[in-house]
Design an enzyme around this catalytic site. Structure first.
Site, PDB file in Angstrom:
ATOM      1  N   HIS A 131       0.823  -1.202   0.000  1.00  0.00           N
ATOM      2  CA  HIS A 131       0.000   0.000   0.000  1.00  0.00           C
ATOM      3  C   HIS A 131       0.863   1.260   0.000  1.00  0.00           C
ATOM      4  O   HIS A 131       0.558   2.248  -0.669  1.00  0.00           O
ATOM      5  CB  HIS A 131      -0.918   0.016   1.232  1.00  0.00           C
ATOM      6  CG  HIS A 131      -2.275  -0.519   0.954  1.00  0.00           C
ATOM      7  ND1 HIS A 131      -3.057  -1.096   1.916  1.00  0.00           N
ATOM      8  CD2 HIS A 131      -3.015  -0.572  -0.177  1.00  0.00           C
ATOM      9  CE1 HIS A 131      -4.206  -1.469   1.393  1.00  0.00           C
ATOM     10  NE2 HIS A 131      -4.200  -1.174   0.125  1.00  0.00           N
ATOM     11  N   ASP A 142      -0.386 -10.688  -9.324  1.00  0.00           N
ATOM     12  CA  ASP A 142      -0.779 -12.065  -9.040  1.00  0.00           C
ATOM     13  C   ASP A 142       0.047 -13.066  -9.832  1.00  0.00           C
ATOM     14  O   ASP A 142       0.351 -14.157  -9.337  1.00  0.00           O
ATOM     15  CB  ASP A 142      -2.272 -12.277  -9.330  1.00  0.00           C
ATOM     16  CG  ASP A 142      -3.135 -12.018  -8.097  1.00  0.00           C
ATOM     17  OD1 ASP A 142      -2.665 -12.302  -6.982  1.00  0.00           O
ATOM     18  OD2 ASP A 142      -4.266 -11.539  -8.250  1.00  0.00           O
ATOM     19  N   CYS A 170      -1.328  -4.698 -16.879  1.00  0.00           N
ATOM     20  CA  CYS A 170      -2.075  -3.816 -15.979  1.00  0.00           C
ATOM     21  C   CYS A 170      -1.655  -3.980 -14.517  1.00  0.00           C
ATOM     22  O   CYS A 170      -2.284  -3.415 -13.625  1.00  0.00           O
ATOM     23  CB  CYS A 170      -3.580  -4.032 -16.121  1.00  0.00           C
ATOM     24  SG  CYS A 170      -4.148  -5.672 -15.636  1.00  0.00           S
ATOM     25  N   GLU A 182      -3.156 -14.099 -15.023  1.00  0.00           N
ATOM     26  CA  GLU A 182      -2.602 -13.967 -13.672  1.00  0.00           C
ATOM     27  C   GLU A 182      -2.101 -15.292 -13.131  1.00  0.00           C
ATOM     28  O   GLU A 182      -1.488 -15.335 -12.064  1.00  0.00           O
ATOM     29  CB  GLU A 182      -3.678 -13.417 -12.726  1.00  0.00           C
ATOM     30  CG  GLU A 182      -4.227 -12.078 -13.145  1.00  0.00           C
ATOM     31  CD  GLU A 182      -5.548 -11.759 -12.461  1.00  0.00           C
ATOM     32  OE1 GLU A 182      -5.520 -11.001 -11.481  1.00  0.00           O
ATOM     33  OE2 GLU A 182      -6.591 -12.287 -12.902  1.00  0.00           O
TER      34      GLU A 182
END
Length: 559
Positions: free
Chosen positions: A183, A434, A481, A410
Site C-alpha cells: 500500500h 498475481d 495492468c 494472472e
C-alpha cells in the site's frame, strides 16, 4: 554509504532525515478498576472517534487513498470486532487491552486468509494503534512535523499516514519494510512521492542525517559528497522539465505506438488520469460497487457508474474487469463458504461462474453503458486458468452484447497456454502482481518471502514473453495492468517481450512515457533478452540497466 531498496518511479530527492516515531507498546494486561459496562463505553467511544477521523481524512485525500481510509473506518466499526472487544471486557480487561487483543486476533485471521483480506492486516494494526492511543490519551501514530522540509524514514507507513503526507514538506520517503506492491508503494506512486521501500538498512539512519533518495537506482545515499548532491539537484530539475512538457501519446523512439493507460478503482479518478496523459483505461476495477454490500447492486445502479466512467473517455479504449471476488474477498451474495486457502479457491471467474446471475447482470449493465456512450469498451475476466473458462466467458459476453471479450493472465497456466486462450479471447491483459505471486509461490503480503515477490524475476518475464509471443502470432493485443508497468525500465522490458499497451497509476505515466521514448523496438527486445538471461530478479534488473546504458552510450558516441 549506499542503502539498497526498491525505488518507486524515477524520482530523486535530497534532504535531512526525520524518523517516524516507534509504534505504541503493547498495552499492559492488567485487571481494570472500572466495571465492564464503563470500559465498553470507553472502547466504543474511541472506536467511533477513530472511524470518523479516518473518514474525514479520506474525504480530504480523495482518490485511491479515500477508498483505503474508508475501508479502515469500517474496520473500526465492524460489529464482529466490537462484540469481541466486549467479550474480553467481561473478563475484567481494560478497554485498551481488549481492543489490542481483539484486533490482533482479527489480524492473524486475515493474514491466514491471504489475498485481498491479507492486505487488510497491516491496515488493521494501524486502526488498533489509533484506538489504543485515543484510549490512553496519547498522540495518534503519525508523520512528524519538524517545521521544515525533510526525508521521512519509517519502518512502514499506514495508509492514513501516506494519504495525508504534506508534499510541501516531505521531500522523499524511505521504509525498511514493504515492497513494490505494498500500500505504501502504491499510494506513494499515486501521489508522486520519491520513495525507496524495503530498504532494510534504513534502520541505521538517524534524525538529521543528510541523504539522497534515488528511486531510479534503488538507492539511499548517506552523507553524500557535494558532487553527488549537485548531480541529484540537476536530475531533479530535468525531471521537473519533463513533467512540465506537453503530454504526447506513448511511443518508442521510432514512433511505434505504445498506448499508456490508467488503472482506476472508480470513475472519480478519470479527470485526473486524462490530465496526466492517460490515453484510456487499461484496468477499471469494479469491486467498489460490490464490496461491503449485503446484496449485489442492481443493473441500473451499475449502468449509471459504468456510463459515468465511459463518458470520461470518448473515443478511447476502456478495459473493464468484471467483479474479481470470491472467498478471499467474501461477499455474502457470491460465496459465503470458508476455504482453507482462498487464494487458490473459488475466486475470480470461478466464483462468477458459480453465481452466474451476478456476471450476467454486470455484463448487461456494461453493454447498456457502452451503447449509451462513445468509448471503446473492452471487458475481461479475472483469474482465468483454462481454455474452457475463456470460452465460457467470451460466449456469455457475445450473448449479452459485449464486443470485445478478453482475459486477465494472472496464473502460470494461462500464460503457458496463451496461444490456445488467445484463439478464443479477443485480447489478454497480464496482471503482474498475481502472476508473480503464483509463479514464485510467494504470498505478496508476507515479509518473509518478499524477496521472491518481484516481477523482474526471469521466470515471470518468461511467462510474459509467452503471452506476448502468442498475441503477436495471432494479431491479438496484450496489455500489462499490474504495478510492473509503472516501473519505467521494466516497462521497456515488457514492451520488448511483446506487450502492446501498458496500464498503471496515472502519476507514473510521465516517467514511463519518457523511458519508452529513449528506445527503439529492437532496443527494447535487446534489453528484454538481457533480463531474461539472468539468474534472478536483482540480476535481471541490473542486466537490463547495463544493456540500456550500453545502448544509450553507443547512440551518444555514434558518428
Amino acid at each position: 554509504m549506499e542503502i539498497k531498496g526498491t525505488g518507486i518511479g524515477l524520482g530523486v530527492a535530497v534532504g535531512s532525515v526525520v524518523r517516524m516515531a516507534d509504534r505504541l507498546p503493547e498495552p499492559v494486561d492488567r485487571a481494570s478498576h472500572l466495571d465492564p459496562e464503563r470500559e465498553a463505553e470507553r472502547a466504543k467511544a474511541s472506536l467511533s472517534v477513530v472511524a470518523e477521523e479516518l473518514n474525514r481524512r479520506g474525504r480530504q485525500a480523495g482518490g485511491a487513498a479515500q477508498d483505503v481510509l474508508e475501508a479502515q473506518a469500517m474496520m473500526a466499526e465492524d460489529p464482529t470486532l466490537i462484540d469481541d472487544v466486549v467479550k474480553r471486557l467481561a473478563d475484567g480487561k481494560t478497554a485498551e487491552r481488549a481492543v489490542f487483543e481483539a484486533f490482533a486476533a482479527f489480524r492473524d485471521m486475515l493474514l491466514g486468509m491471504g489475498g485481498y483480506m491479507g492486505e487488510r492486516a497491516a491496515d488493521l494494526d494501524d486502526v488498533s494503534q489509533r484506538v489504543v492511543a485515543h484510549l490512553l490519551k496519547l498522540p495518534a501514530p503519525g508523520v512528524p512535523n519538524p517545521g521544515h522540509p525533510f526525508v521521512l524514514v519509517a519502518r512502514d507507513l499506514a495508509p492514513a499516514d501516506t494519504a495525508m503526507l504534506d508534499l510541501t514538506q516531505v521531500l522523499g520517503l524511505v521504509t525498511s519494510d514493504g515492497g513494490p506492491t505494498s500500500h505504501t508503494a502504491i499510494l506513494a506512486r499515486e501521489k508522486s512521492i520519491v520513495a525507496v521501500v524495503g530498504a532494510a538498512d534504513a534502520a541505521s539512519l538517524a534524525d538529521g542525517d543528510m541523504v539522497i533518495v534515488d528511486a531510479a537506482n534503488d538507492l539511499v545515499v548517506t552523507d553524500p559528497t557535494p558532487e553527488q548532491v549537485a548531480d541529484a539537484t540537476e536530475r531533479i530539475a530535468e525531471r521537473a522539465a519533463r513533467e512540465a512538457a506537453p503530454v504526447t501519446p506513448g511511443a518508442l523512439a521510432d514512433g511505434t505506438p505504445v498506448p499508456l493507460l490508467a488503472n482506476l478503482g472508480s470513475a472519480d479518478g478519470a479527470a485526473e488520469a486524462v490530465k496526466l496523459g492517460a490515453e484510456g483505461v487499461g484496468l477499471f476495477r469494479t469491486e467498489f460497487l460490490f464490496l461491503d454490500a449485503n446484496t449485489a447492486p442492481s443493473v441500473r445502479e451499475q449502468q449509471e457508474q459504468y456510463t459515468r466512467l465511459l463518458s470520461a473517455f470518448p473515443g478511447s479504449k476502456v478495459v473493464v474487469r468484471v467483479l474479481d471476488a470470491g472467498a478471499d474477498k467474501p461477499l455474502a451474495f457470491l460465496n459465503a463458504n470458508e476455504e482453507e486457502n482462498p487464494a487458490l479457491g473459488l475466486r475470480g471467474i470461478r466464483a462468477l461462474r458459480h453465481s452466474e446471475v451476478i456476471l450476467r447482470e454486470q455484463l448487461t449493465a456494461l453493454a447498456a453503458a457502452d451503447a449509451a456512450t462513445d468509448a471503446d469498451l473492452w471487458v475481461m475476466a479475472p483469474m482465468i486458468a483454462t481454455v474452457d473458462e475463456t470460452r465460457y466467458f467470451t460466449t456469455l459476453c457475445a450473448e449479452l452484447g459485449i464486443r470485445y471479450a478478453g482475459v486477465m493472465v494472472e496464473t502460470p497456466s494461462a500464460a503457458l497456454i496463451a496461444d490456445r486462450i488467445l484463439d478464443v479471447a479477443a485480447f489478454a491483459s497480464i496482471g503482474t502482481n498475481d502472476l508473480t505471486q503464483y509463479t514464485m509461490a510467494a504470498d505478496r503480503l508476507l515479509g518473509t518471502v518478499a524477496n521472491l515477490q518481484d516481477p523482474w524475476h526471469p521466470a515471470v518475464l518468461r511467462l510474459v514473453g509467452e503471452v506476448g509471443a502468442a498475441g503477436a502470432e495471432r494479431g491479438k493485443p496484450v496489455g500489462i495492468c499490474g504495478e510492473a508497468a509503472a516501473d519505467p525500465l521494466l516497462a521497456v522490458v515488457l514492451v520488448g517481450l511483446g506487450a502492446t499497451s501498458l496500464s498503471m497509476s496515472p502519476s507514473a505515466l510521465a516517467d514511463v512515457r519518457a523511458s519508452l521514448a529513449r528506445y527503439t523496438p529492437d532496443d527494447a527486445k535487446a534489453i528484454a533478452r538481457a533480463a531474461l538471461a539472468a539468474e534472478g530478479a536483482a540480476e535481471a534488473k541490473l542486466a537490463a540497466k547495463d544493456a540500456a546504458s550500453e545502448i544509450t552510450t553507443a547512440r551518444a558516441t555514434a558518428p
